[in-house]
Design a protein around this motif. Structure first.
Motif, PDB file in Angstrom:
ATOM      1  N   LEU A   1      35.691  44.306  35.693  1.00 43.77           N
ATOM      2  CA  LEU A   1      34.671  44.850  36.660  1.00 43.77           C
ATOM      3  C   LEU A   1      35.640  45.412  37.770  1.00 43.77           C
ATOM      4  O   LEU A   1      35.038  46.259  38.688  1.00 43.77           O
ATOM      5  N   ARG A   2      36.825  44.650  38.006  1.00 42.87           N
ATOM      6  CA  ARG A   2      37.417  44.899  39.156  1.00 42.87           C
ATOM      7  C   ARG A   2      38.397  45.751  39.033  1.00 42.87           C
ATOM      8  O   ARG A   2      39.319  46.366  40.009  1.00 42.87           O
TER       9      ARG A   2
ATOM     10  N   VAL B   1      34.392  43.487  42.526  1.00 41.74           N
ATOM     11  CA  VAL B   1      33.020  43.138  41.215  1.00 41.74           C
ATOM     12  C   VAL B   1      31.976  44.058  41.526  1.00 41.74           C
ATOM     13  O   VAL B   1      31.390  44.512  40.707  1.00 41.74           O
TER      14      VAL B   1
END
Length: 305
Positions: A96-97, A139
């Motif tokens: 997600l990052r 995130v």
């Protein structure tokens, strides 16, 4: 019945919304979470292993859910779909990052089985600092990208980690969020244990968000991994399902087995019997939603056969 035969007869059939598969022998280093108490899981688990269990229980399709935090997990699960048509969809993993996450998601869609990618999941429960993780700008940017791509995001947290999750989920309403395993309630605790009240409160707060659904899965192993599910745990599981039904309604709940992790606590057939007995008091419409309707709607499975 062959796998192909099973797939050819699944239109409108029941769905197990939570199964795992893994190539343990080739990549044991990817499964550090399989600690010594979970050693029985240290083996290859493939779709043909669960297919007879599904057929015996009149389960037509399943969702294959990630079990390791590496992009090769998503590729491997999508590859499985080519020879396992009973897999209705894949819940994969990606970072997600990652600043290029939108491009990564587009690449997954271009995979030969890319239409089977229905969502992503991260083992948030394993993060050392869950509040810091969900507060991370990277995130949150990534989760927005996942939802903008029309993918479902699965929330995997334990009951003691849920305090900030409803507020976080409220910020991400562009597409469905699904709470796995009802937030892993304290099933092994006594009925009067103080841990029950905050879990129920957080669950109801999530249920108040119309874009959040939940899986009635994974509760048996929260009670025991000794392979003998006690009556007290069965009662606690029914209580959790009752609370979830009251909070979410059947239209936002779905059945999932969490097989093969489930096998540490009880058999696939026993879990199905327990769940079937609980649903027997419900209306036909509610039963249809729990067994297939919610999963088909949330994950967009209606076009699959």
């Amino acid at each position: 019945m062959s796998a192909a035969g099973a797939a050819g007869a699944v239109s409108g059939g029941r769905i197990d919304a939570h199964q795992h598969f893994w190539p343990w022998r080739d990549h044991p280093q990817d499964y550090a979470w399989m600690s010594e108490p979970l050693a029985a899981l240290r083996r290859d688990v493939l779709p043909h292993d669960s297919l007879p269990l599904m057929q015996a229980g009149s389960i037509a399709q399943c969702l294959a859910v990630q079990a390791r935090a590496t992009p090769r997990e998503t590729a491997w699960l999508l590859d499985l779909c080519a020879t396992a048509p009973q897999i209705a969809g894949v819940i994969g993993w990606d970072d997600l990052r990652a600043p290029d996450l939108p491009q990564r998601l587009a690449a997954w869609r271009a995979h030969p089985q890319g239409e089977r990618l229905k969502g992503l999941r991260h083992q948030v429960q394993d993060e050392a600092d869950v509040p810091a993780f969900i507060a991370s700008p990277e995130v949150n940017r990534g989760l927005r990208a996942v939802q903008d791509a029309g993918l479902v995001y699965s929330l995997l947290v334990r009951h003691g980690q849920m305090a900030g999750v409803p507020a976080w989920a409220a910020q991400h309403d562009r597409h469905w969020l699904v709470l796995d395993h009802l937030g892993k309630p304290p099933v092994g605790a006594a009925a009067g244990d103080p841990a029950w009240r905050p879990w129920e409160g957080h669950l109801r707060a999530l249920a108040a968000l119309p874009h959040v659904a939940a899986k009635l899965s994974g509760l048996a192993t929260e009670a025991t991994i000794a392979g003998d599910l006690p009556d007290s745990a069965r009662s606690a599981m029914r209580r959790c399902w009752d609370i979830a039904l009251d909070a979410f309604g059947a239209q936002r709940l779905m059945f999932g087995s969490d097989w093969p992790v489930l096998s540490l606590a009880t058999s696939y057939a026993d879990n199905l019997a327990l769940f079937s007995d609980w649903t027997s008091r419900l209306s036909a419409a509610e039963q249809s939603a729990l067994w297939q309707g919610t999963a088909r709607r949330v994950y967009g499975l209606s076009g699959l056969s």
